[in-house]
Design a protein around this motif. Structure first.
Motif, PDB file in Angstrom:
ATOM      1  N   ILE A  84     -19.420   9.605  18.278  1.00  0.00           N
ATOM      2  CA  ILE A  84     -20.112  10.686  17.636  1.00  0.00           C
ATOM      3  C   ILE A  84     -19.528  11.965  18.226  1.00  0.00           C
ATOM      4  N   ALA A  85     -19.469  12.079  19.731  1.00  0.00           N
ATOM      5  CA  ALA A  85     -19.100  13.266  20.116  1.00  0.00           C
ATOM      6  C   ALA A  85     -17.770  13.819  19.983  1.00  0.00           C
ATOM      7  N   THR A  86     -16.984  12.945  19.835  1.00  0.00           N
ATOM      8  CA  THR A  86     -15.534  13.211  19.414  1.00  0.00           C
ATOM      9  C   THR A  86     -15.487  13.773  17.988  1.00  0.00           C
ATOM     10  N   THR A  87     -15.974  12.922  17.052  1.00  0.00           N
ATOM     11  CA  THR A  87     -15.930  13.251  15.694  1.00  0.00           C
ATOM     12  C   THR A  87     -16.861  14.470  15.150  1.00  0.00           C
ATOM     13  N   THR A  88     -17.803  14.894  16.120  1.00  0.00           N
ATOM     14  CA  THR A  88     -18.416  16.134  15.539  1.00  0.00           C
ATOM     15  C   THR A  88     -18.258  17.351  16.384  1.00  0.00           C
TER      16      THR A  88
END
Length: 447
Positions: A84-88
């Motif tokens: 989630i952190a990488t994609t957002t």
């Protein structure tokens, strides 16, 4: 998921409608700016709800026991939070909090595969309807998890409903203040242990760099109270001097930012302590501690210090009383007149204490009482308003001008220190003139 997508699609349509008549943000009128900002707020809150539910699903499909079948690992990530952190573009910590929030608000299934309600259904419903954002929901859920075992599920459910109801329309800082007061109300015995944790984190570091002394400090509520009162008093006195004796357009006018004035306040306190010769105004600065007399006598409950958000234990209040002395004050006692009618123009110190008890500081923005003045709701000269508690309100200078210059109305519901303050916006801001709560009622549990 469809239950969350419907409000999201409505929020997108709301943004499109509010943006329809403008070609880019620079061309938006004031009314359109407000409309678009409100629509974006709804969109962000509903997006948070959908994302929290998706995050819970990602965590479920990425749990460790799935091994190589973990969805996050198949996508090349160690965990759902990292995915989630990488994609957002957020931090892993923020993503982990989103996962935790999603798990607390998503519907569950038992061992038989039956669908169960969410752990915190009221928070879930408020998020899905775009009433509270993920950050506020996370703060509420974290608090409820912390006190659930101590207060029981029924009390926690009541607290959930109350917090969600009051959190809508509040900033995150105000929600945190509301939670702190709620926790002290539900679990007064837990106030002292929390104080011990804060005292253990109290510190002050000093170092010199680039020819300047740098300070970095953290203070527990009882240690912060006198520091806040003195600094706020100094700043308030400086602002009063600017208003009363200085021309803001003059070449030598004091235009320093607030941070520089607060730095001067700290230096002034040090100079005064070293020499007792460098005296200066602190605009009546004092530390005001609020506690029920019965709680103080029996050693139960908790108290509040003006200017600080964290409630303090009775033991701390007793130590502060021993250090500084206690002046008993009974609102409305026969020995003190709190309603003067038209016989006095200025509010008395006792009336200011009563207003501070009711308003908690600036009734509109929440600044501490030391940075406010008592104002007539119905003006003394123009409207022949009396100098009574029902016609008085604490406001900082900025909010005083904002309310009068923009034609806000103020309504006091009830009498005495438990009365509630309401601000009615002018029609050009809200055609329905929906009352907005002010004073302590916004962030505290008061009758």
């Amino acid at each position: 998921m469809s239950s969350s997508l419907a409000p999201l699609l409505e929020a997108v349509a709301l943004v499109q409608d509010s943006w329809a008549d403008a070609d880019g943000g620079a061309d938006l009128s004031r009314a359109q700016l407000i409309a678009v900002n409100n629509a974006l707020g709804v969109l962000r809150r509903t997006t948070d709800a959908v994302h929290a539910e998706v995050a819970a699903g990602l965590a479920r499909e990425s749990r460790r026991e799935l091994g190589p079948d973990s969805l996050a690992r198949q996508q090349g990530f160690r965990s759902s939070a990292q995915l989630i952190a990488t994609t957002t573009g957020t931090s892993t910590g923020d993503a982990a909090r989103l996962v935790k929030l999603g798990e607390a608000t998503a519907r569950r299934t038992n061992l038989l595969g039956e669908v169960l309600p969410a752990k915190f259904p009221v928070v879930r419903d408020a998020m899905c309807r775009g009433r509270i954002a993920a950050a506020a929901a996370d703060a509420i859920v974290t608090f409820l998890d912390r006190v659930l075992l101590r207060v029981g599920r029924s009390v926690a459910a009541e607290a959930e409903e109350l917090l969600v109801e009051k959190a809508a329309g509040l900033s995150l800082d105000e929600v945190r203040k509301l939670i702190a007061r709620t926790e002290a109300h539900l679990d007064p015995d837990g106030v002292a242990p929390r104080e011990d944790e804060l005292r253990a984190r109290t510190s002050l570091s000093m170092f010199q760099r680039d020819g300047m002394l740098h300070l970095n400090g953290a203070f527990a509520p009882d240690k912060a109270a006198p520091l806040l009162a003195a600094v706020h008093g100094y700043v308030s006195a400086e602002f009063a001097a600017k208003r009363d004796g200085r021309d803001p357009a003059a070449a030598d006018a004091d235009r320093r930012p607030l941070g520089q004035i607060q730095a001067d306040a700290l230096v002034h306190l040090a100079e005064h302590d070293l020499s007792c010769e460098s005296t200066g105004p602190l605009n009546g600065a004092t530390v005001v501690v609020r506690v029920d007399l019965e709680d103080l006598e029996h050693g139960t409950g908790y108290g509040l210090i003006d200017g600080t958000d964290q409630p303090v234990s009775i033991g701390t209040i007793r130590r502060m009383a021993a250090d500084g002395g206690v002046i008993p004050w009974v609102c409305g006692a026969d020995s003190e007149v709190l309603d003067w009618g038209r016989t006095r123009r200025l509010f008395t110190p006792a009336q200011r204490l009563a207003l501070a008890e009711r308003d908690g500081g600036c009734a509109f923005c929440g600044l501490p009482p030391q940075m406010t003045k008592a104002h007539h709701i119905r003006w003394w000269a123009r409207d022949t308003g009396p100098t009574d508690l029902t016609n008085g309100i604490l406001l900082c200078e900025t909010c005083h001008h904002l309310i009068h210059d923009n034609a806000w109305d103020i309504h006091i519901d009830g009498i005495g220190t438990r009365a509630k303050v309401w601000f009615l916006p002018p029609p050009h801001i809200d055609p329905k003139r929906t009352p907005r709560p002010g004073g302590r009622a916004r962030t505290e549990l008061i009758a």
